[in-house]
Design an enzyme around this catalytic site. Structure first.
Site, PDB file in Angstrom:
ATOM      1  N   GLY A   1      28.504  28.080  -7.955  1.00 26.93           N
ATOM      2  CA  GLY A   1      29.425  27.189  -7.556  1.00 26.93           C
ATOM      3  C   GLY A   1      29.061  26.528  -6.405  1.00 26.93           C
ATOM      4  O   GLY A   1      27.885  26.593  -5.727  1.00 26.93           O
ATOM      5  N   ASN A   2      30.051  26.153  -5.395  1.00 29.47           N
ATOM      6  CA  ASN A   2      29.764  25.671  -4.089  1.00 29.47           C
ATOM      7  C   ASN A   2      30.291  26.469  -3.107  1.00 29.47           C
ATOM      8  O   ASN A   2      31.566  26.730  -3.257  1.00 29.47           O
ATOM      9  CB  ASN A   2      30.428  24.371  -4.018  1.00 29.47           C
ATOM     10  CG  ASN A   2      29.624  23.032  -5.002  1.00 29.47           C
ATOM     11  OD1 ASN A   2      28.455  23.597  -5.496  1.00 29.47           O
ATOM     12  ND2 ASN A   2      29.985  22.027  -5.051  1.00 29.47           N
ATOM     13  N   SER A   3      29.660  26.429  -1.955  1.00 31.01           N
ATOM     14  CA  SER A   3      29.921  27.357  -0.738  1.00 31.01           C
ATOM     15  C   SER A   3      31.191  26.664  -0.228  1.00 31.01           C
ATOM     16  O   SER A   3      30.961  25.456   0.341  1.00 31.01           O
ATOM     17  CB  SER A   3      28.879  27.480   0.148  1.00 31.01           C
ATOM     18  OG  SER A   3      28.077  28.294  -0.330  1.00 31.01           O
TER      19      SER A   3
END
Length: 379
Positions: free
Chosen positions: A198-200
């Site tokens: 995922g993305n931070s």
């Protein structure tokens, strides 16, 4: 809109009856919360009849429901009219000695006060200092009118007429009647039953944008992707996990969409239904995910704002963000650097199809700044 109308103990309290009627006839949901002293000037029965709700001032009634918190959190706007000098002093000092003051301190909704008192009380340096303190905190103050006061005196201190109070309280809400959809947080695509890619994102910018839109009068839907921090009161929240869930939650009409969520660019082609064991060699085949905002604006007639995150800054960030503006087909794009991740502050490049501005500040300040530039497009 859910409006909490506070009434304090001054002779002008009788005017509050017409204010309740005006707000009710305008379609708002009104909860009236007078102080004990206010009920010496206006009857409880009158307020219940006009608002359609029972009046209950007891802090210790239904304690399990935590009424002061519930009243504050469920309000989209708080109006206090009239607001006495005593009330203003206690509010400025943060003293919560009755249900009304407790509800205000427990709320994040915008607050409007309409002071009413004798001229000398209004002009007293202590009252003026309290007014300045409240305004510095973002509370909007409708200054008293000039006219006949109690007895034979005339001068500044008279409570404005209910029509003026209603206009003032609602005119500061340029997004009233608009539905704003905000996405926030970061999506997660499963690798196995416990791992993901995922993305931070903390979702902080999206939360601040949702709060700013709410404070400007909008009906706000916040689509929260894996956000662990508290979501704002007065906002409808839809919790999602992955890209597909986010797309489904976004599939609704609105007047303005703000795509602040960090959407996973890839998903695992064949995720495992079981937890993969450590030590085994693993190759992941990734496939690109859908460009959700581009798809959304292609199918909805809506004003749109997207975010472009880059490890560049300055002219290069402007170049990257401008390219994404045209690729996605959005009306506005906010370019920001990866350095903003997890920070309370940000430096952004705000780009439309014919303009570019730079700004920096707290994410709360920038959220209001962004919306001020988008609002003219909604008219």
């Amino acid at each position: 809109m859910r409006i909490l109308l506070g009434i304090t103990g001054g002779i002008a309290a009788y005017k509050a009856a017409n204010l309740v009627r005006l707000l009710k006839e305008a379609g708002h949901d009104i909860t009236v919360l007078p102080t004990q002293n206010a009920l010496k000037f206006i009857g409880e029965t009158t307020l219940e009849a006009l608002s359609g709700k029972n009046i209950d001032l007891d802090m210790y009634h239904d304690v399990a429901d935590v009424r002061h918190v519930e009243l504050g959190q469920q309000s989209d706007l708080i109006i206090v009219a009239p607001a006495t000098a005593s009330f203003l002093a206690r509010l400025a000092s943060g003293i919560a000695d009755d249900l009304l003051l407790n509800a205000i301190l427990a709320s994040t909704a915008p607050v409007v006060v309409a002071p009413a008192m004798h001229t000398e009380m209004w002009q007293n340096p202590a009252t003026q200092a309290n007014i300045a303190t409240l305004q510095e905190r973002g509370i909007r103050v409708l200054e008293p009118a000039v006219g006949r006061l109690t007895g034979k005196d005339s001068g500044p201190g008279r409570m404005p007429e209910p029509e003026e109070i209603a206009t003032f309280a609602l005119s500061g809400l340029p997004l009233q009647g608009k539905h704003v959809l905000v996405t926030a947080g970061g999506t997660r695509e499963p690798i196995d039953s416990v791992r993901f890619i995922g993305n931070s994102s903390t979702g902080r910018m999206g939360i601040e944008l949702a709060k700013a839109a709410r404070d400007l009068g909008a009906q706000v839907t916040l689509v929260a992707a894996n956000i662990e921090t508290a979501t704002p009161a007065g906002v409808s929240v839809i919790k999602v996990g992955n890209v597909d869930e986010l797309e489904l939650a976004m599939d609704r009409n609105c007047d303005l969409i703000i795509m602040a969520a960090a959407v996973s660019d890839f998903r695992v082609k064949n995720p495992s239904n079981e937890k993969l064991k450590r030590g085994e060699s693993l190759t992941l085949e990734l496939t690109p995910t859908k460009d959700l905002i581009a798809s959304y604006v292609a199918n909805h007639k809506v004003i749109s704002v997207a975010f472009a995150l880059s490890d560049s800054d300055g002219d290069r960030l402007v170049e990257v963000a401008t390219a994404k503006l045209w690729d996605k087909g959005v009306d506005f794009i906010v370019g920001n650097s990866v350095s903003a991740l997890g920070s309370d502050t940000n430096q952004i490049e705000f780009i439309s199809r014919n303009s570019h501005e730079s700004a920096s500040g707290s994410k709360s300040e920038l959220s209001r700044w962004i919306l001020e530039r988008v609002i003219p497009s909604l008219s």
